[in-house]
Design a protein around this motif. Structure first.
Motif, short mmCIF file in Angstrom:
data_model
loop_
_atom_site.label_atom_id
_atom_site.label_comp_id
_atom_site.label_asym_id
_atom_site.label_seq_id
_atom_site.Cartn_x
_atom_site.Cartn_y
_atom_site.Cartn_z
N GLN A 21 -57.19 -50.68 -20.36
CA GLN A 21 -58.57 -50.38 -19.86
C GLN A 21 -58.62 -49.84 -18.24
O GLN A 21 -59.57 -49.12 -18.44
CB GLN A 21 -59.57 -51.79 -20.47
N ALA A 22 -58.10 -50.32 -17.94
CA ALA A 22 -58.04 -50.13 -16.37
C ALA A 22 -57.55 -48.72 -16.09
O ALA A 22 -58.10 -47.86 -14.71
CB ALA A 22 -57.35 -50.97 -15.26
N LEU A 23 -56.69 -48.16 -17.17
CA LEU A 23 -56.20 -47.13 -17.07
C LEU A 23 -57.50 -46.21 -17.89
O LEU A 23 -57.36 -45.03 -17.43
CB LEU A 23 -55.32 -46.92 -17.98
N GLN A 24 -58.22 -46.68 -18.22
CA GLN A 24 -59.02 -46.15 -19.13
C GLN A 24 -60.31 -45.25 -17.91
O GLN A 24 -61.47 -44.34 -17.97
CB GLN A 24 -59.30 -46.07 -20.42
N LEU B 17 -51.79 -35.42 -16.52
CA LEU B 17 -50.05 -35.36 -16.64
C LEU B 17 -50.65 -35.75 -15.55
O LEU B 17 -50.58 -37.01 -13.80
CB LEU B 17 -49.67 -34.86 -16.30
N ARG B 18 -50.86 -34.60 -14.10
CA ARG B 18 -51.52 -34.45 -12.82
C ARG B 18 -52.39 -35.99 -11.91
O ARG B 18 -52.23 -36.32 -11.43
CB ARG B 18 -52.41 -33.31 -12.71
N ALA B 19 -53.55 -35.94 -13.32
CA ALA B 19 -54.16 -36.90 -12.93
C ALA B 19 -53.71 -38.48 -13.34
O ALA B 19 -54.10 -39.21 -12.40
CB ALA B 19 -55.49 -36.94 -13.88
N ALA C 103 -62.77 -41.75 -14.30
CA ALA C 103 -63.10 -41.33 -12.96
C ALA C 103 -62.89 -40.29 -12.72
O ALA C 103 -63.43 -39.06 -11.20
CB ALA C 103 -63.23 -42.60 -11.98
N GLN C 104 -61.77 -39.76 -12.94
CA GLN C 104 -60.67 -38.40 -12.89
C GLN C 104 -60.74 -37.34 -14.49
O GLN C 104 -61.00 -36.20 -13.56
CB GLN C 104 -59.42 -38.91 -12.55
N PHE C 105 -61.95 -37.14 -15.10
CA PHE C 105 -62.13 -36.59 -16.11
C PHE C 105 -62.76 -35.03 -15.83
O PHE C 105 -62.29 -34.26 -15.84
CB PHE C 105 -63.64 -36.57 -16.62
N GLU C 106 -63.94 -35.28 -14.47
CA GLU C 106 -64.49 -33.90 -14.43
C GLU C 106 -63.39 -33.02 -13.42
O GLU C 106 -63.13 -31.66 -13.72
CB GLU C 106 -65.26 -34.09 -13.32
#
Length: 142
Positions: A110-113, A45-47, A118-121
């Motif tokens: 798709q843009a959200l994914q 949720l922070r991402a 890019a935020q996964f790490e």
């Protein structure tokens, strides 16, 4: 749930996290398998808060004293407009036990994914840090 809406709109992610049950189940609009637990859900949720632009809730569906709510929203990810809904189910203590997010159109999803990938790490690091803090607190309390 007005407290969740108010916390999200105020960008108060600590307040959002406080509303989550420890064993909350988060179902993402772009990942098949649900995420389980407060630490990972709060980090996601922070991402999302970092990724969404011009986020706004447009309406809330559900009785104020009920345990199920739908919060309809609009946002933007880059140049893609997104419409979506947060479905909340509260446990008996009033905490969010289930949070399911759905978005449309496909190009927005798709843009959200891509933005979330890019935020996964950072998401993984934040979730791990939260788990360590929770475990340390549990050891001190016990």
């Amino acid at each position: 749930m007005l407290a969740f809406r108010a916390a999200v709109e105020a960008h108060d992610m600590d307040a959002v996290e406080a509303l989550l049950a420890d064993d909350v189940v988060f179902s993402s609009p772009v990942v098949f398998k649900p995420y389980r637990g407060k630490a990972i859900t709060a980090a996601i949720l922070r991402a999302v808060e970092r990724v969404f632009e011009d986020f706004r809730y447009e309406r809330v569906i559900g009785a104020a004293d009920g345990r199920d709510h739908a919060l309809v929203f609009a946002a933007r990810v880059g140049d893609r407009e997104i419409s979506g809904c947060d479905f909340l189910h509260l446990d008996t203590s009033g905490r969010i036990a289930e949070l399911t997010v759905m978005v449309r159109p496909l190009s927005g999803a798709q843009a959200l994914q891509a933005a979330m990938a890019a935020q996964f790490e950072r998401i993984a690091e934040e979730a791990q840090a939260t788990r360590r803090t929770q475990e340390a607190g549990a050891r001190q309390a016990g």
